[in-house]
Write a protein that holds these residues in place. Structure first.
Motif, PDB file in Angstrom:
ATOM      1  N   LYS A   1      37.790  29.133  29.928  1.00 10.34           N
ATOM      2  CA  LYS A   1      37.838  30.245  30.672  1.00 10.34           C
ATOM      3  C   LYS A   1      36.391  30.834  30.798  1.00 10.34           C
ATOM      4  O   LYS A   1      36.376  31.503  31.682  1.00 10.34           O
ATOM      5  CB  LYS A   1      38.836  31.038  29.932  1.00 10.34           C
ATOM      6  CG  LYS A   1      39.417  32.114  30.904  1.00 10.34           C
ATOM      7  CD  LYS A   1      40.527  33.069  30.230  1.00 10.34           C
ATOM      8  CE  LYS A   1      40.935  34.172  31.117  1.00 10.34           C
ATOM      9  NZ  LYS A   1      41.947  34.832  30.698  1.00 10.34           N
ATOM     10  N   VAL A   2      35.780  31.165  29.691  1.00 13.50           N
ATOM     11  CA  VAL A   2      34.611  31.742  29.566  1.00 13.50           C
ATOM     12  C   VAL A   2      33.551  31.101  30.566  1.00 13.50           C
ATOM     13  O   VAL A   2      32.669  31.879  31.290  1.00 13.50           O
ATOM     14  CB  VAL A   2      33.991  31.826  28.438  1.00 13.50           C
ATOM     15  CG1 VAL A   2      32.481  32.357  28.215  1.00 13.50           C
ATOM     16  CG2 VAL A   2      34.866  32.773  27.303  1.00 13.50           C
ATOM     17  N   LEU A   3      33.538  29.814  30.565  1.00 17.19           N
ATOM     18  CA  LEU A   3      32.577  29.224  31.558  1.00 17.19           C
ATOM     19  C   LEU A   3      32.945  29.354  33.140  1.00 17.19           C
ATOM     20  O   LEU A   3      32.167  29.851  33.768  1.00 17.19           O
ATOM     21  CB  LEU A   3      32.423  27.851  31.282  1.00 17.19           C
ATOM     22  CG  LEU A   3      31.757  27.172  29.867  1.00 17.19           C
ATOM     23  CD1 LEU A   3      31.864  26.041  29.467  1.00 17.19           C
ATOM     24  CD2 LEU A   3      30.351  27.898  29.954  1.00 17.19           C
ATOM     25  N   LEU A   4      34.284  29.378  33.114  1.00 18.45           N
ATOM     26  CA  LEU A   4      34.717  29.510  34.354  1.00 18.45           C
ATOM     27  C   LEU A   4      34.784  31.156  34.950  1.00 18.45           C
ATOM     28  O   LEU A   4      34.134  31.379  36.213  1.00 18.45           O
ATOM     29  CB  LEU A   4      36.443  29.412  34.635  1.00 18.45           C
ATOM     30  CG  LEU A   4      36.798  29.567  35.942  1.00 18.45           C
ATOM     31  CD1 LEU A   4      36.303  28.337  36.827  1.00 18.45           C
ATOM     32  CD2 LEU A   4      38.352  29.218  35.943  1.00 18.45           C
TER      33      LEU A   4
ATOM     34  N   LYS B   1      42.351  40.365  41.177  1.00 16.04           N
ATOM     35  CA  LYS B   1      43.559  39.591  41.284  1.00 16.04           C
ATOM     36  C   LYS B   1      43.670  38.023  40.891  1.00 16.04           C
ATOM     37  O   LYS B   1      44.572  37.538  40.858  1.00 16.04           O
ATOM     38  CB  LYS B   1      44.098  39.836  42.858  1.00 16.04           C
ATOM     39  CG  LYS B   1      44.177  41.295  43.488  1.00 16.04           C
ATOM     40  CD  LYS B   1      45.303  41.958  42.913  1.00 16.04           C
ATOM     41  CE  LYS B   1      45.616  43.333  43.193  1.00 16.04           C
ATOM     42  NZ  LYS B   1      46.667  43.940  42.493  1.00 16.04           N
ATOM     43  N   ASN B   2      42.340  37.555  41.004  1.00 21.22           N
ATOM     44  CA  ASN B   2      42.415  36.071  40.517  1.00 21.22           C
ATOM     45  C   ASN B   2      42.922  35.895  39.136  1.00 21.22           C
ATOM     46  O   ASN B   2      42.477  36.606  38.407  1.00 21.22           O
ATOM     47  CB  ASN B   2      40.766  35.808  40.714  1.00 21.22           C
ATOM     48  CG  ASN B   2      41.043  33.916  40.632  1.00 21.22           C
ATOM     49  OD1 ASN B   2      41.667  33.515  40.245  1.00 21.22           O
ATOM     50  ND2 ASN B   2      39.459  33.809  40.979  1.00 21.22           N
ATOM     51  N   GLU B   3      43.887  34.933  38.919  1.00 20.66           N
ATOM     52  CA  GLU B   3      44.460  34.818  37.708  1.00 20.66           C
ATOM     53  C   GLU B   3      43.475  34.251  36.772  1.00 20.66           C
ATOM     54  O   GLU B   3      43.882  34.690  35.397  1.00 20.66           O
ATOM     55  CB  GLU B   3      45.531  33.843  37.752  1.00 20.66           C
ATOM     56  CG  GLU B   3      45.255  32.492  38.188  1.00 20.66           C
ATOM     57  CD  GLU B   3      46.481  31.333  38.328  1.00 20.66           C
ATOM     58  OE1 GLU B   3      46.549  30.486  37.599  1.00 20.66           O
ATOM     59  OE2 GLU B   3      47.049  31.780  38.915  1.00 20.66           O
ATOM     60  N   LYS B   4      42.527  33.567  36.774  1.00 19.48           N
ATOM     61  CA  LYS B   4      41.629  33.228  35.635  1.00 19.48           C
ATOM     62  C   LYS B   4      40.477  34.163  35.681  1.00 19.48           C
ATOM     63  O   LYS B   4      39.612  33.974  34.758  1.00 19.48           O
ATOM     64  CB  LYS B   4      41.173  31.884  35.909  1.00 19.48           C
ATOM     65  CG  LYS B   4      42.295  30.851  35.973  1.00 19.48           C
ATOM     66  CD  LYS B   4      42.049  29.650  36.008  1.00 19.48           C
ATOM     67  CE  LYS B   4      43.222  28.745  35.845  1.00 19.48           C
ATOM     68  NZ  LYS B   4      43.221  27.455  35.316  1.00 19.48           N
ATOM     69  N   PHE B   5      40.298  35.196  36.525  1.00 21.91           N
ATOM     70  CA  PHE B   5      39.136  36.154  36.222  1.00 21.91           C
ATOM     71  C   PHE B   5      39.325  37.053  35.274  1.00 21.91           C
ATOM     72  O   PHE B   5      40.341  37.876  35.318  1.00 21.91           O
ATOM     73  CB  PHE B   5      39.153  36.694  37.829  1.00 21.91           C
ATOM     74  CG  PHE B   5      37.713  37.528  37.745  1.00 21.91           C
ATOM     75  CD1 PHE B   5      36.471  37.135  38.057  1.00 21.91           C
ATOM     76  CD2 PHE B   5      38.185  39.012  37.751  1.00 21.91           C
ATOM     77  CE1 PHE B   5      35.457  38.065  38.184  1.00 21.91           C
ATOM     78  CE2 PHE B   5      37.106  39.956  38.001  1.00 21.91           C
ATOM     79  CZ  PHE B   5      35.669  39.398  37.942  1.00 21.91           C
TER      80      PHE B   5
END
Length: 98
Positions: free
Chosen positions: A3-6, A68-72
């Motif tokens: 998630k951090v890298l994303l 709004k992006n769920e992984k942001f």
């Protein structure tokens, strides 16, 4: 860790989109034809404001649009973008104050 890298990828992508703000910040220092130097950082604040205000406004708008992006992760974005703006401030100070 994924998630951090994303989120770093999202941050890089956002900064490519708001590249005009970075170009504006660079133009503010690159075309300082007057050769003006300030004695203190406080005297340079209006110049910093003119050069970095567009970048800060675009950064805020981009953060709002991407939240709004769920992984942001907005917290990670604020920290990384804050460090980017701080790097610009340090660049301005190193070139203008002295």
């Amino acid at each position: 860790m994924k998630k951090v890298l994303l989120n770093i990828w999202y941050w890089l992508k956002i900064n490519l989109y708001i590249g005009i703000g970075h170009i504006w910040a660079l133009i503010g220092i690159a075309f300082n034809d007057t050769g003006e130097h300030y004695d203190t950082v406080f005297e340079a604040i209006p110049y910093l404001n003119n050069g970095l205000s567009f970048l800060i406004i675009l950064s805020i708008i981009a953060g709002i649009l991407n939240r709004k992006n769920e992984k942001f992760s907005l917290i990670q974005y604020i920290i990384m973008q804050g460090l980017m703006v701080l790097a610009w401030v340090m660049f301005y100070i190193s070139n203008l104050v002295g």
